[in-house]
Motif scaffolding. Structure first.
Motif, mmCIF file in Angstrom:
data_model
loop_
_atom_site.group_PDB
_atom_site.id
_atom_site.type_symbol
_atom_site.label_atom_id
_atom_site.label_comp_id
_atom_site.label_asym_id
_atom_site.label_seq_id
_atom_site.Cartn_x
_atom_site.Cartn_y
_atom_site.Cartn_z
ATOM 1 N N ASN A 120 79.368 74.406 68.525
ATOM 2 C CA ASN A 120 80.463 75.336 68.802
ATOM 3 C C ASN A 120 81.801 74.615 68.706
ATOM 4 O O ASN A 120 81.859 73.408 68.448
ATOM 5 N N THR A 433 70.910 74.054 71.782
ATOM 6 C CA THR A 433 71.925 75.103 71.861
ATOM 7 C C THR A 433 73.334 74.524 71.761
ATOM 8 O O THR A 433 73.544 73.308 71.860
ATOM 9 N N ALA A 434 74.290 75.431 71.601
ATOM 10 C CA ALA A 434 75.689 75.028 71.467
ATOM 11 C C ALA A 434 76.167 74.253 72.690
ATOM 12 O O ALA A 434 76.779 73.183 72.574
ATOM 13 N N LYS A 492 70.941 79.395 68.754
ATOM 14 C CA LYS A 492 71.443 80.200 67.641
ATOM 15 C C LYS A 492 70.281 80.787 66.846
ATOM 16 O O LYS A 492 69.161 80.279 66.876
ATOM 17 N N SER A 493 70.570 81.844 66.113
ATOM 18 C CA SER A 493 69.540 82.505 65.306
ATOM 19 C C SER A 493 69.265 81.708 64.032
ATOM 20 O O SER A 493 70.022 80.809 63.658
ATOM 21 N N GLU A 496 72.131 81.853 61.578
ATOM 22 C CA GLU A 496 73.271 80.995 61.925
ATOM 23 C C GLU A 496 73.005 79.519 61.621
ATOM 24 O O GLU A 496 73.936 78.756 61.375
#
Length: 538
Positions: A120, A433-434, A492-493, A496
């Motif tokens: 991010n 994750t971010a 994220k998917s 992404e």
């Protein structure tokens, strides 16, 4: 040791002046070709492999390599070669085979930009700021080293010497950007080799050869691995486990795969295969560099008995002392020019990396997002000015350490070690994750700094041993925190993460090419040579 070491003649000064004129001239010639941001910051992504490969190595062949590695050679012996072998080659190959496809294929302009896409904006900002601070601190090493040479060459004060050196780098990088830096790095690569190669030959001849030299040194000075089972049996005070985990894994991979200073050279390559082969091509030359810098350190340890001791010359003067001892007028100028070239190469590399990160990842991201390319080139040039001015101050910090190599590895343990943990998780674990990436990176950096303040180097055995273990612990902290936070936050998917993680990216295939053009084959040859060298120097 404040006296003038060198008594250079007219010919020596002419060689040095000619070099400076040539370097500045390249900047002027390239100035009008810098029409876009890609031209100025990434050389238009148009460079062939042999140029980017030599520039990749030359950007790292700066003050750290010459003064720092020669100093470490005099202080620790052949153990210092681990920085070139296990501490470089596997990581450079990993960069070429696995990480460069991510960097190059996504057309990112910097390492923090990859972190933004994978994690991010907060992670990108944290890395951009941390890297900017690190590059300015590191560029101070090159400025201090250049200033030291002018001081002992001409007798100028250290401040005058540092200011003069800063102006030279400012001119040629400010005019030609990364292209100017890369072309000068290729020139500097050959200058460094031709200018310094006589020293190990002359020194070994004076001492009666390799075996005779080692007879006059501590036993551990002549072996890579033999004395590492017990840390008390080698000058570095480090075990083989510390070398493998701290240097070979964390510090090496953290530097060679995530440090934008060297990665940026691969970005300038003309295509993906050239970008992948850039670090792999450089490994063959990297394995030869110890002969140029560490062997002189061993020679200096024999010849100058008081080096590094109270009242004696600093370890950082090991190479300059040998140049003063061996080089006659004319050749002295070439040797000094080779050293100055290496310092300018290292500093220019850091300044161009700082400029790109500041312009794209700080200024464009948070201050002015939609300006034309000319505006960002202008900002980039001002960033060069600011970076060099701040580097003048950090040069005095570098001078306060007994060895610039100890200082450099301290910085890498702060910034590169935790960053590598975040990259490793981000590329190979889809669940990261971010916010896992952000908190992992932050905790690793803070943890390394706290360890440095709280635990003295004597606890580990030596400053370098402390750097190795601190780096591994910082990496572990970042890894554990990132994994822990990722289990409690949303990943994220697949869409992404397309092209950003190994599982969701296209793998380049070069089976249709000749063997000498294929990254995998070249990597295998490099690793075989590495194993042979380690067995020979066991």
């Amino acid at each position: 040791m404040d006296k003038v070491l060198f008594h250079a003649g007219v010919v020596d000064y002419l060689v040095i002046i000619l070099y400076f004129v040539f370097v500045i001239g390249i900047g002027f010639l390239l100035k009008n070709h810098m029409k876009s941001g890609d031209d100025f910051f990434l050389s238009g992504r148009s460079m062939p492999t042999w140029i980017t490969g030599l520039a990749f190595l030359s950007a790292n062949l700066g003050a750290l390599e010459l003064l720092g590695m020669a100093a470490n050679g005099a202080e620790y012996g052949i153990l210092t070669a681990h920085f070139y072998f296990i501490g470089a080659i596997p990581a450079m190959i990993f960069l070429g085979l696995y990480m460069m496809p991510f960097y190059y294929a996504t057309k990112i302009r910097s390492v923090p930009e990859y972190l933004k896409l994978r994690y991010n904006e907060a992670t990108r900002a944290l890395n951009a700021v941390a890297f900017s601070v690190m590059t300015i601190l590191v560029s101070g090493i090159s400025l201090y080293s250049m200033g030291l040479i002018f001081k002992v060459l001409i007798g100028w004060s250290l401040t005058t010497s540092i200011l003069f050196s800063a102006v030279i780098v400012l001119i040629y990088v400010g005019l030609g950007g990364l292209t100017s830096s890369i072309y000068n790095e290729v020139l500097q690569f050959f200058l460094i080799w031709f200018g310094l190669l006589p020293i190990p030959f002359i020194g070994l001849h004076e001492l009666g050869g390799w075996d005779k030299m080692l007879e006059r040194l501590p036993d551990s000075f002549g072996h890579l691995w033999q004395n590492t089972a017990d840390p008390s049996q080698n000058a570095m005070g480090i075990s083989w486990l510390g070398i493998v985990l701290g240097l070979g894994f964390v510090l090496a991979f953290g530097y060679w795969t995530t440090d934008f200073l060297v990665v940026q050279r691969g970005f300038a390559a003309k295509n993906l295969r050239a970008a992948q082969n850039t670090p792999i091509f450089a490994t063959f030359f990297k394995m030869a560099v110890p002969f140029l810098v560490i062997i002189p350190g061993l020679i200096a340890a024999v010849l100058f008995h008081n080096i590094g001791k109270p009242g004696g010359p600093s370890y950082n003067l090991a190479l300059p002392l040998l140049i003063q001892r061996y080089y006659p007028p004319g050749l002295l100028g070439l040797g000094l020019t080779a050293m100055l070239a290496s310092f300018m190469s290292g500093m220019a590399g850091n300044i161009t990396a700082f400029t790109s990160i500041f312009t794209y990842d700080i200024y464009q991201s948070y201050i002015k997002k939609d300006a034309p390319d000319k505006h960002y080139i202008l900002v980039g040039r001002w960033a060069i000015v600011i970076g060099i001015i701040v580097s003048i101050g950090t040069a005095y910090i570098a001078g306060s350490f007994p060895s610039v190599m100890d200082y450099m590895q301290t910085l890498f343990s702060f910034f590169n070690a935790p960053l590598f943990a975040i990259f490793l998780l981000g590329m190979f674990w889809k669940r990261t994750t971010a916010w896992g990436g952000f908190w992992g990176l932050l905790s690793g950096v803070v943890g390394a700094i706290v360890l440095y303040i709280a635990i003295p180097a004597d606890f580990y055995g030596s400053a370098q041993a402390g750097n190795f273990w601190r780096a591994f612990i910082a990496w572990a902290i970042a890894m554990v925190v990132a994994i822990g936070v990722s289990f409690f936050t949303k990943p994220k998917s697949k869409e992404e993460l397309q092209g950003l993680v190994y599982a969701y990216s296209e793998k380049p295939n070069y089976k249709h090419l000749s063997w000498y053009k294929r990254p995998g084959v070249l990597s295998a040859i490099s690793l075989v040579i590495l194993v042979v060298i380690n067995i020979w120097l066991w």
